[in-house]
Design a protein around this motif. Structure first.
Motif, PDB file in Angstrom:
ATOM      1  N   GLY B  23       0.806  -1.205   0.000  1.00 45.38           N
ATOM      2  CA  GLY B  23       0.000   0.000   0.000  1.00 45.38           C
ATOM      3  C   GLY B  23       0.841   1.258   0.000  1.00 45.38           C
ATOM      4  O   GLY B  23       0.364   2.351  -0.284  1.00 45.38           O
ATOM      5  N   ALA B  24       2.072   1.104   0.316  1.00 44.68           N
ATOM      6  CA  ALA B  24       2.914   2.294   0.392  1.00 44.68           C
ATOM      7  C   ALA B  24       3.338   2.705  -1.002  1.00 44.68           C
ATOM      8  O   ALA B  24       3.882   1.924  -1.757  1.00 44.68           O
ATOM      9  CB  ALA B  24       4.130   2.006   1.250  1.00 44.68           C
ATOM     10  N   LEU B  58       0.238   1.912  -9.920  1.00 45.82           N
ATOM     11  CA  LEU B  58       0.669   1.466  -8.595  1.00 45.82           C
ATOM     12  C   LEU B  58       1.017   2.669  -7.725  1.00 45.82           C
ATOM     13  O   LEU B  58       1.709   2.542  -6.716  1.00 45.82           O
ATOM     14  CB  LEU B  58       1.873   0.519  -8.710  1.00 45.82           C
ATOM     15  N   ASP B  59       0.533   3.845  -8.143  1.00 41.71           N
ATOM     16  CA  ASP B  59       0.740   5.083  -7.387  1.00 41.71           C
ATOM     17  C   ASP B  59       2.200   5.503  -7.296  1.00 41.71           C
ATOM     18  O   ASP B  59       2.603   6.179  -6.352  1.00 41.71           O
ATOM     19  CB  ASP B  59       0.175   4.948  -5.961  1.00 41.71           C
ATOM     20  N   GLN B  60       2.983   5.087  -8.264  1.00 39.17           N
ATOM     21  CA  GLN B  60       4.359   5.573  -8.293  1.00 39.17           C
ATOM     22  C   GLN B  60       4.365   6.847  -9.130  1.00 39.17           C
ATOM     23  O   GLN B  60       3.839   6.851 -10.239  1.00 39.17           O
ATOM     24  CB  GLN B  60       5.301   4.598  -8.986  1.00 39.17           C
ATOM     25  N   ALA B 144       4.696  -1.662  -5.930  1.00 44.99           N
ATOM     26  CA  ALA B 144       5.797  -0.994  -6.613  1.00 44.99           C
ATOM     27  C   ALA B 144       7.100  -1.777  -6.470  1.00 44.99           C
ATOM     28  O   ALA B 144       7.986  -1.685  -7.307  1.00 44.99           O
ATOM     29  CB  ALA B 144       5.967   0.419  -6.060  1.00 44.99           C
ATOM     30  N   ASP B 145       7.200  -2.579  -5.401  1.00 47.55           N
ATOM     31  CA  ASP B 145       8.435  -3.334  -5.156  1.00 47.55           C
ATOM     32  C   ASP B 145       8.425  -4.716  -5.793  1.00 47.55           C
ATOM     33  O   ASP B 145       9.456  -5.348  -5.938  1.00 47.55           O
ATOM     34  CB  ASP B 145       8.641  -3.544  -3.647  1.00 47.55           C
ATOM     35  N   GLU B 146       7.246  -5.198  -6.077  1.00 45.05           N
ATOM     36  CA  GLU B 146       7.134  -6.579  -6.524  1.00 45.05           C
ATOM     37  C   GLU B 146       6.016  -6.633  -7.537  1.00 45.05           C
ATOM     38  O   GLU B 146       4.845  -6.524  -7.185  1.00 45.05           O
ATOM     39  CB  GLU B 146       6.812  -7.463  -5.315  1.00 45.05           C
TER      40      GLU B 146
END
Lengths: 347, 341
Positions: B23-24, B58-60, B144-146
């Motif tokens: 979620g971050a 992904l909100d990046q 965003a990480d995976e």
């Protein structure tokens, strides 16, 4: 020091009879097998009432139920029976000839050979049907067997121990080559893994007729092995002094294993545990005489594969679980149970 | 334990299992490349020089000093960008793209293929292609990480050192996914305004949609399938963006039971559980018509007997690709017979 109380007279009662096979045992197994076969026609992923099954069995009427019973359930039952018999007998021969209770028919390299040939069939020749897979795996099993014989033959001729060593080496090589191809090409992997899981479904009677000659030949070789295996258990020297030609009989036995395993693998892909577990069960009920162990193993093998296939049809309705997967889940625990609970019959 | 064809396998995609939603939102530090490289050959994008900022699914938020011109992309995303007029400098995918029908009408000669097995991406080749951004596809559960298309977090982190990774979520309705792609390419300088090629393609897409809606009034029922020796895998339209869109505009899909995501798996004995008028048979690895006919229960189905089994194609998320398939589908819906009812 008191005199010892007279011990009861030396036991006059005969020692508890060694378990041994009997015609009655065979009859019981055949009846069980017949019951399993009928259950296999009646039970499936699609619920059909017993009355309907019996009705369409004798009077095919072209209905859905009739198609399912005649075109799906009969072929897979026949295949499961044939494959179970072949693998059970192959397992008994294998453990007898190598005098190793943990020997699996796959040790002779035929399964790896069949698998590699199927992969080549898919990748190079674009084979995508089950009859084609069966031809390729028969050829692959045969070639692997020939290679194992060529490599494993020592100066005195092929003996089971060096054949198993050669089989293990050839298997390792072929498995690696198989991996090389399937890891390179995802389409081949997709087609191959369907074959490699081991299944009797989706195949017609044509596959059965295709492998039948090899299974029959293998069973004839097994029948020739039965009585000599008993003598071979005493060691080659004793067997030779009794007028036997150990090497000749071992070759007959190993050829039988290759025929049976190759044919079974060609028909439905590799199905594990049958060849390993069944001979132990057969010895448990049928003693150590190979003239009994071999037919017991065949019948128990057929029974096991049919029952495993039935289980696979009902656990994930409306889908099915392949017999290879059920066998791994059922066969593994049975094997551990046998090892833990009963002292393994020495052979 | 049970082998099932991957839901997106036939469309060339796979879902990364698990994946805890963190979620971050990871805000990437603006690590702009020096931008001295020439635009990719064949690219019709006309980049503006100004700073570029884009917030992905992904909100990046990616911020660069210049508008990216050299684009690398995961196969599915790449095919879509291509049809919007952007030729990627590098692609990585899950199979040999030369054999992938998704790239049939595309010229791969100017593009470096830096990976053709899932998760196997040559970082050296990718870095050598000097991408400004990397466009990927994401699925439910990705973060965003995976995210989908990469082997693991470590690989993704290394790739993010080469260039920022922008994800386009392949969920919901196909039209939404295409529109996200359109926004992305517009920010990259592709003209999507009135009179542009993209606008023409979009108009054709709308026209094909209307055509499909009209054809679907025939009321014929459609069942998308994948078949192999294990049985029949029946797809659930709401779980597939393209099928969901067809359903939204009126195509009548058979309602599929079962609790599983995407597929319901039927043994061959149960192949007739649903009797549609039309089958759409996955083009990737599924049984051929001949093999379907060898299955006694399938051969009994009326749609099969009427020859109403059609290919279910892999199409990338752009207007021309989807337009082409919708026209085919409309054709079948218009000419096939009502056989099931």
């Amino acid at each position: 020091m008191s005199t010892t109380t007279p011990r009861p007279a030396a036991p006059t009662a005969p020692p508890p009879a060694l378990r041994r096979g009997s015609v009655r045992g065979l009859v019981v197994l055949v009846l069980l097998l017949a019951a399993a076969g009928l259950a296999s026609l009646a039970i499936g992923s699609r619920p059909i009432s017993l009355g309907t099954v019996v009705g369409v069995l004798f009077h095919p009427d072209g209905s859905d139920a009739s198609t399912i019973v005649h075109d799906l359930r009969i072929p897979r039952t026949v295949l499961a029976l044939a494959v179970g018999i072949a693998l059970g007998v192959a397992g008994a021969l294998m453990q007898g000839h190598t005098r190793n209770p943990l020997a699996d028919p796959g040790l002779l390299g035929v399964e790896a050979g069949a698998a590699f040939a199927v992969v080549i069939g898919i990748y190079v020749f674009g084979v995508h049907d089950l009859t084609g897979y069966a031809w390729f795996s028969l050829a692959g099993a045969g070639l692997a067997a020939a290679a194992v014989f060529a490599i494993g033959s020592t100066r005195g001729g092929p003996d089971p121990v060096s054949l198993v060593l050669a089989g293990t080496a050839v298997s390792a090589l072929l498995i690696s080559l198989t991996q090389v191809v399937v890891l390179r090409d995802i389409d081949t992997l997709d087609a191959y893994r369907f074959w490699a899981v081991g299944s009797v479904s989706g195949r017609g009677m044509d596959v059965f007729w295709q492998v039948l000659p090899f299974i029959v030949t293998g069973l004839v070789l097994a029948a020739m092995s039965g009585s000599t295996l008993n003598l071979l258990q005493l060691g080659d020297d004793v067997a030779a002094s009794l007028g036997l030609h150990p090497m000749r009989h071992k070759i007959i036995g190993v050829l039988g294993v290759m025929m049976l395993t190759g044919a079974a693998t060609a028909a439905c892909g590799p199905v594990g545990f049958v060849g390993l577990v069944v001979p132990h069960v057969a010895r448990h009920f049928g003693g150590v005489d190979y003239r009994w162990v071999i037919p017991y193993s065949g019948l128990i093998g057929g029974l096991l594969v049919i029952v495993a296939d039935i289980i696979g049809r009902v656990v994930v309705r409306p889908g099915e679980l392949q017999v290879g997967i059920v066998m791994a889940m059922v066969g593994g625990p049975i094997f551990i149970y046998l090892v833990r609970r009963t002292r393994m019959v020495r052979i | 334990m049970r082998r099932t064809p991957d839901p997106r396998r036939h469309t060339g995609r796979r879902l990364l299992a698990g994946g805890i939603a963190l979620g971050a939102a990871l805000v990437l530090a603006a690590c702009g490349s020096d931008g001295s490289d020439a635009p990719a050959a064949g690219s019709s994008a006309t980049p503006s020089s100004g700073p570029w900022s884009y917030t992905d699914d992904l909100d990046q938020t990616v911020e660069l000093d210049r508008t990216p011109v050299r684009i690398a992309a995961y196969g599915d995303a790449a095919a879509a960008l291509w049809h919007f007029g952007i030729t990627p400098v590098a692609i990585f995918t899950w199979m040999d793209p030369a054999k992938d029908s998704m790239f049939d009408d595309l010229d791969l000669s100017e593009t470096e293929v830096v990976g053709e097995t899932y998760g196997e991406i040559s970082l050296e080749k990718l870095a050598a292609a000097k991408p400004d951004i990397i466009v990927a596809t994401s699925y439910t559960g990705d973060t965003a990480d995976e995210m989908y298309g990469f082997k693991d977090k470590t690989q993704l982190a290394k790739i993010k050192e080469i260039a920022p990774v922008v994800a386009v979520a392949q969920v919901g309705s196909m039209k939404d996914v295409i529109e996200t792609n359109e926004e992305l390419v517009a920010s990259l300088g592709v003209d999507t305004g009135e009179g542009s090629r993209v606008a023409e393609d979009k108009a054709a897409f709308e026209e094909a949609s209307d055509e499909l809606t009209e054809a679907a009034k025939s009321g014929l029922t459609v069942e998308p399938i994948y078949a192999d020796g294990d049985g029949l895998y029946v797809a659930k339209a709401p779980d597939d963006p393209a099928l969901k869109y067809y359903q939204d505009i009126g195509v009548n899909f058979t309602e599929i039971g079962g609790k599983d995501y995407y597929w319901e798996i039927l043994s061959w004995e149960n192949a007739d559980r649903y009797e549609p008028d039309i089958f759409l048979n996955a083009t990737r690895n599924s049984y051929s018509m001949e093999q379907l006919g060898e299955q006694p229960t399938f051969a009994r189905l009326k749609a099969y007997q009427a020859g109403q089994v059609h290919p279910w194609d892999t199409s990338s998320m752009d207007y021309p690709s989807q337009t082409a398939y919708m026209k085919e589908l409309a054709g079948w819906l218009g000419s096939d017979q009502d056989v099931a009812s």
